[in-house]
Every structure is written in structure tokens, then in C-alpha cells.
Design a protein around this motif. Structure first.
Motif, short mmCIF file in Angstrom:
data_model
loop_
_atom_site.label_atom_id
_atom_site.label_comp_id
_atom_site.label_asym_id
_atom_site.label_seq_id
_atom_site.Cartn_x
_atom_site.Cartn_y
_atom_site.Cartn_z
N ALA A 1 0.82 -1.22 0.00
CA ALA A 1 0.00 0.00 0.00
C ALA A 1 0.85 1.26 0.00
O ALA A 1 0.53 2.24 -0.69
N SER A 2 1.96 1.26 0.76
CA SER A 2 2.81 2.46 0.82
C SER A 2 3.45 2.74 -0.54
O SER A 2 3.65 3.91 -0.91
N ALA A 3 3.75 1.68 -1.31
CA ALA A 3 4.33 1.86 -2.63
C ALA A 3 3.30 2.44 -3.60
O ALA A 3 3.62 3.32 -4.42
N VAL A 4 2.07 1.98 -3.51
CA VAL A 4 1.01 2.52 -4.37
C VAL A 4 0.76 3.99 -4.03
O VAL A 4 0.58 4.83 -4.92
N THR A 5 0.79 4.32 -2.73
CA THR A 5 0.64 5.72 -2.31
C THR A 5 1.77 6.57 -2.87
O THR A 5 1.55 7.69 -3.35
N ALA A 6 3.01 6.03 -2.82
CA ALA A 6 4.15 6.76 -3.37
C ALA A 6 4.00 6.98 -4.87
O ALA A 6 4.37 8.03 -5.40
N LEU A 7 3.45 5.99 -5.57
CA LEU A 7 3.20 6.13 -7.01
C LEU A 7 2.22 7.27 -7.28
O LEU A 7 2.47 8.13 -8.13
N LEU A 8 1.12 7.28 -6.55
CA LEU A 8 0.13 8.35 -6.73
C LEU A 8 0.72 9.71 -6.39
O LEU A 8 0.47 10.70 -7.09
N ASP A 9 1.54 9.76 -5.33
CA ASP A 9 2.18 11.03 -4.94
C ASP A 9 3.15 11.50 -6.03
O ASP A 9 3.22 12.71 -6.33
N ALA A 10 3.93 10.56 -6.61
CA ALA A 10 4.89 10.92 -7.65
C ALA A 10 4.20 11.53 -8.85
O ALA A 10 4.72 12.43 -9.50
N LYS A 11 2.99 11.04 -9.15
CA LYS A 11 2.23 11.55 -10.28
C LYS A 11 1.42 12.80 -9.92
O LYS A 11 0.93 13.49 -10.82
N GLY A 12 1.25 13.06 -8.63
CA GLY A 12 0.40 14.17 -8.21
C GLY A 12 -1.07 13.82 -8.31
O GLY A 12 -1.91 14.66 -8.62
N ARG A 13 -1.38 12.55 -8.05
CA ARG A 13 -2.76 12.07 -8.12
C ARG A 13 -3.27 11.68 -6.74
O ARG A 13 -2.50 11.35 -5.86
N GLY A 14 -4.60 11.67 -6.61
CA GLY A 14 -5.21 11.25 -5.36
C GLY A 14 -5.72 9.82 -5.45
O GLY A 14 -5.66 9.17 -6.49
N ARG A 15 -6.28 9.34 -4.34
CA ARG A 15 -6.81 7.98 -4.26
C ARG A 15 -8.03 7.78 -5.14
O ARG A 15 -8.45 6.65 -5.40
N ASP A 16 -8.62 8.89 -5.60
CA ASP A 16 -9.80 8.78 -6.45
C ASP A 16 -9.45 8.34 -7.88
O ASP A 16 -10.34 8.10 -8.69
N MET A 17 -8.14 8.23 -8.18
CA MET A 17 -7.70 7.77 -9.50
C MET A 17 -6.76 6.58 -9.33
O MET A 17 -5.56 6.68 -9.55
N PRO A 18 -7.29 5.43 -8.90
CA PRO A 18 -6.44 4.27 -8.63
C PRO A 18 -5.75 3.77 -9.91
O PRO A 18 -6.34 3.83 -11.00
N PRO A 19 -4.51 3.30 -9.79
CA PRO A 19 -3.78 2.85 -10.98
C PRO A 19 -4.26 1.49 -11.45
O PRO A 19 -4.73 0.67 -10.65
N PRO A 20 -4.13 1.22 -12.75
CA PRO A 20 -4.37 -0.13 -13.26
C PRO A 20 -3.29 -1.08 -12.75
O PRO A 20 -2.26 -0.66 -12.22
N VAL A 21 -3.53 -2.37 -12.94
CA VAL A 21 -2.56 -3.40 -12.58
C VAL A 21 -2.11 -4.12 -13.85
O VAL A 21 -2.94 -4.56 -14.64
#
Length: 215
Positions: free
Chosen positions: A47-67
Motif C-alpha cells: 500500500a505504501s508503494a502505491v501511495t508513493a506512485l500516486l504522490d509521484a504523479k500528483g494524483r489522489g486515491r480517487d484515480m487508482p492505478p491499473p494493474v
């Protein structure tokens, strides 16, 4: 500072894949080539890595990444139900630029953001990406750019935008087709195309018949 590996050189490719897989296991971010554009990826189950990914992109949790996955078996383990059309679509278009949104396996312990119980999954048609994914297992991957900026079609463009937030950059040259993947929602009775992309809607209809579109 992130390390960049030239995947056109066999020795660097081997070392780069090893370093990237290690970074993913440590919960760090990597940039990898795909068959559409470059992606920024993280372990889907950290979860912390996914949060870091969203932070790096400047995105919030409302735009979850694909897998992204390296095998069909890995994809089916993530999905609760492919529905009546999923397997036919996978057989026709994977690996390739088709993202399927399905109901996620409820037994999985992960946090991709506000997914509403779904997962967007794809198997890319790129040898470097597939080699990495077969080593790491499923990865949360989004386009390697800051939110609102152009998608990166080279590792250098990705590094310019993402900098030191990424541990390893796998450089496989310029991507050949920067058309995004088509996104098809299979969570309801009627398949719905949420984003037009590399696979024309006519080809999708050729496999499964009716496909609803947003326009």
C-alpha cells in the motif's frame, strides 16, 4: 538518484531487470516500457508503494492505478469474475493494449485507492515489461508522467518529470505507439467502453457483439 539501464544492451538489460525487481520488492518505484507509453510501477500489494506512485504523479486515491500482469494466470487470480466476455477478450487481445475493468477478488489484501471493489488489469505486449512482471508479480502501473502532463514516450522524458521519486528506469528506446490502451468495463451486464484507444470498438464488437460507448 534513480539509475537508468539501457535495455538494448543485454548486460544492462539483465542488470536493470534484476535491480528493478529488487526495487519493487522493497516497495520502491520503477519506470518500465510498455506497448503504449512508459509506465511508473510499484508492487500492487504494498500500500505504501502505491501511495508513493500516486504522490509521484500528483494524483489522489480517487484515480487508482491499473494493474499490469505478466501472465493470464496472474490476472485471473486478481479477478472475482471475468463474466461471459472476459476470457474471449483475453484470448483475442492479450498481451496487448486492452485494459479490462472487472470485479476484484475480495480475498486479496491490497489497497490501490478508491476502486469500489474493481480492478483494471492488462497484460502488455512488451518483452521488457513482461520479463519484469513475471519476476515481480502484479504491479500497479500508471503512465510515467505528472498528472496533466504529456505521457512519456522515452525513459528520459519520464525521468525529467519524475526524477528521484523513481529508483530504477528501464530504457528500451522510444515507444512505437503512444496510443493509450482501450479500457473496457466488464462489471455490468453490458460491456462498456470507458476509453477509446489502440483497439477499435469495431474489433471489440467483432469478438463479443454489443459494446456500449460513452459517446
Amino acid at each position: 538518484m534513480g539509475r537508468r539501464f539501457d535495455c538494448s544492451d543485454l548486460e544492462q538489460r539483465t542488470e536493470g531487470l534484476t535491480q528493478a525487481a529488487s526495487a519493487v520488492r522493497r516497495g520502491e518505484l520503477v519506470v518500465l516500457p510498455t506497448d503504449t507509453v512508459y509506465g511508473i510501477g510499484a508492487d500492487a500489494f504494498t500500500a505504501s508503494a502505491v501511495t508513493a506512485l500516486l504522490d509521484a504523479k500528483g494524483r489522489g486515491r480517487d484515480m487508482p492505478p491499473p494493474v499490469l500482469v505478466g501472465t493470464v494466470r496472474a490476472a485471473t487470480a486478481l479477478i472475482d469474475d471475468l463474466g461471459p466476455y472476459g476470457q474471449d477478450l483475453i484470448d483475442a487481445f492479450w498481451p496487448g493494449p486492452l485494459t479490462l475493468i472487472c470485479k476484484a477478488n475480495r480475498a486479496l489484501s491490497w489497497d490501490l485507492g478508491d476502486t469500489k471493489g474493481t480492478v483494471a488489469v492488462r497484460m502488455p505486449l512488451h518483452p521488457v515489461a513482461l520479463d519484469l512482471l513475471k519476476e515481480t508479480g502484479p504491479m500497479a502501473v500508471s503512465s510515467a508522467n505528472r498528472s496533466g502532463a504529456p505521457a512519456a514516450v522515452t525513459a528520459a522524458e519520464a525521468e525529467e518529470q519524475l526524477g528521484d521519486s523513481v529508483e530504477v528506469y528501464l530504457d528500451a528506446g522510444k515507444t512505437t505507439d503512444n496510443t493509450p490502451s482501450s479500457i473496457l468495463d466488464l462489471t455490468s451486464a453490458v460491456p462498456r467502453l470507458l476509453r477509446r484507444g489502440a483497439i477499435p470498438v469495431e474489433k471489440l464488437r467483432g469478438i463479443i457483439g454489443y459494446v456500449a460507448t460513452e459517446d
